[in-house]
Scaffold this motif. Structure first.
Motif, PDB file in Angstrom:
ATOM      1  N   SER A 141       0.822  -1.211   0.000  1.00 35.47           N
ATOM      2  CA  SER A 141       0.000   0.000   0.000  1.00 35.47           C
ATOM      3  C   SER A 141       0.854   1.258   0.000  1.00 35.47           C
ATOM      4  O   SER A 141       0.467   2.272  -0.579  1.00 35.47           O
ATOM      5  N   LEU A 179      -7.160  -2.907  -3.410  1.00 33.88           N
ATOM      6  CA  LEU A 179      -7.056  -1.621  -4.115  1.00 33.88           C
ATOM      7  C   LEU A 179      -5.619  -1.384  -4.585  1.00 33.88           C
ATOM      8  O   LEU A 179      -5.394  -0.841  -5.675  1.00 33.88           O
ATOM      9  N   LYS A 192      -4.289  -0.687  -8.347  1.00 34.87           N
ATOM     10  CA  LYS A 192      -3.510   0.535  -8.582  1.00 34.87           C
ATOM     11  C   LYS A 192      -2.154   0.205  -9.203  1.00 34.87           C
ATOM     12  O   LYS A 192      -1.720   0.857 -10.178  1.00 34.87           O
ATOM     13  N   LEU A 237     -12.617  -8.021  -3.242  1.00 36.04           N
ATOM     14  CA  LEU A 237     -12.816  -6.648  -2.793  1.00 36.04           C
ATOM     15  C   LEU A 237     -14.275  -6.404  -2.411  1.00 36.04           C
ATOM     16  O   LEU A 237     -14.564  -5.852  -1.344  1.00 36.04           O
TER      17      LEU A 237
END
Length: 450
Positions: free
Chosen positions: A78, A375, A379, A404
């Motif tokens: 992340s 996510l 990304k 998700l």
């Protein structure tokens, strides 16, 4: 290898043992609280939904783990995808997951020992477990991982023995009686109960992703980690469904729905309290609890270590012992866990037992981490298309998309049914973020590499 880099010593079998061992206590206790709200049939449906989420998640998460083999795991992914804010959210959520799960497991260890030694205070046994397994983790990852593999194999074998021993006493009519939240018919309260039981279905699989935090210590992580993860999730799905069905059909499942030792009590209904099978389950069953407890200590210590190394926590937590283990990080999580155990009976959270409250808090951290990890996958596919990916999520974007969406559904349901614990979780995240920003302003961060 730098002074702040962990040594690669783990092979596929060790990583499988870690992935399964981190989770396997969830097959021994904790999940039966879900029966209290959903009933056996309702909880079975919830568990199948959660199993789908975890299967899709692990196949997707493995892409991140092999592309960025870092001790920070979700924090590292992340941070790379969304920068400081994303890394901080993932890192703190993972810390909450891994720091609050061990007290629940330690209390279950105490409950199992109390079956054999009624005069032994479960809290004393739980705190003793912390001292023993923090020490073992400090002595070296190779020793710790080998121990984890041995106890995991014993724990898996014992679950198979449990199913075999209680099978003669299994009755499908027992399993389905009042199976929809106490009713024999499907209804709106049954649906509500199924959503309320989500944290306890997640407990069946919680922390399997912790093997990612050993990626920096894995030999050839781009090959060993996918094998370990795929074999691990398949092992856990089979065991979770089997244990739940067999335990629920041996008698009145309601008697097992709010206790920390459902398997010994289920076996007692079939073979009696003085059977050798019963005593074997209690003693060998401890290996399942020990495997997860020991493995999650390894997991939280690596998360503390990675956050400290990157400048989000005090640099002292990134110091390595002469055994090349993050000893201060191991001790930091232990202090928090012992304080949680000592609060048993002192703090009341929505009428929950300490075990149920710790499970729910841990699950909040896990679900937030799962969401931001998926996510991050989406990304990084867009922002870094040339990143080396030796393992690519199958069925992209559908499979990670399923993970998700189901994770978001789980989070919404958990917030709805656990407002007080959600508020505490948000406060912990906010205080943690403020602390991280303060520390980060004083330290030079270390870049995360893949």
């Amino acid at each position: 290898m730098t002074a702040l880099q962990l040594k690669p010593t783990l092979g596929t079998l060790h990583l499988w043992g870690l992935a399964v061992g981190l989770v396997i206590s969830g097959e021994y206790f904790g999940w039966s609280y879900g029966w209290g709200t959903a009933g056996t049939l309702g909880f079975l449906v919830t568990t199948l939904m959660v199993a789908v989420m975890y299967t899709c998640f692990i196949f997707s998460f493995t892409e991140l783990t092999t592309a960025i083999p870092n001790a920070g795991g979700p924090f590292a992914y992340s941070l790379r995808a969304f920068g400081v804010t994303g890394g901080m959210i993932a890192g703190l959520a993972t810390l909450i997951e891994f720091v609050f799960a061990p007290p629940a497991i330690a209390m279950a260890i105490g409950a199992y020992l109390n079956v054999q030694f009624p005069s032994l205070d479960p809290r004393v046994a739980a705190i003793g477990a912390y001292f023993v397994f923090m020490t073992l983790n400090i002595l070296g990852v190779s020793i710790a991982a080998t121990f984890e593999l041995v106890v995991t194999i014993l724990a898996v074998a014992e679950l198979l023995v449990f199913m075999g021993v209680v099978a003669p006493g299994f009755s499908f009519s027992n399993f389905v009686l009042g199976g929809w939240a106490g009713s024999d018919t499907f209804s709106l309260p049954a649906v509500s109960g199924m959503f309320a039981a989500i944290p306890f279905a997640i407990w069946f699989f919680l922390a399997i992703e912790g093997a990612a935090m050993a990626a920096e210590e894995a030999k050839d992580p781009k090959r060993t980690i996918p094998r370990a993860y795929v074999a691990g999730i398949l092992t856990l799905v089979v065991l979770a469904i089997g244990v739940m069905i067999f335990a629920g059909g041996v008698g009145d499942w309601r008697t097992l729905s709010n206790i920390n030792d459902p398997l010994p009590q289920a076996m007692k209904a079939v073979v009696g309290g003085n059977s050798n099978w019963m005593h074997m389950l209690v003693w060998i069953g401890l290996f399942g609890l020990v495997a997860s407890f020991h493995g999650i200590i390894l997991g939280y210590s690596r998360q503390f270590f990675a956050l400290a190394r990157a400048g989000f926590l005090p640099p002292s937590l990134a110091k390595l012992s002469r055994f090349q283990t993050p000893h201060r990080a191991i001790l930091a999580g232990g202090v928090i866990g012992i304080i949680a155990i000592l609060s048993d009976g002192v703090i009341n959270l929505q009428g929950m037992t300490l075990t149920a409250a710790m499970i729910t808090m841990s699950v909040f951290g896990a679900i937030v981490m799962y969401i931001i990890s998926m996510l991050s996958l989406f990304k990084l596919r867009r922002s870094e298309p040339n990143l080396e990916r030796s393992f690519r999520a199958p069925g992209y974007p559908v499979v990670p998309g399923i993970a998700l969406v189901l994770a978001v559904v789980c989070l919404v349901a958990m917030v709805w049914f656990n407002l007080l614990i959600c508020a505490i979780f948000i406060c912990l995240m906010a205080v943690g973020a403020l602390f991280c920003k303060t520390v980060r302003g004083r330290n030079a961060p270390v870049a995360v590499t893949g």
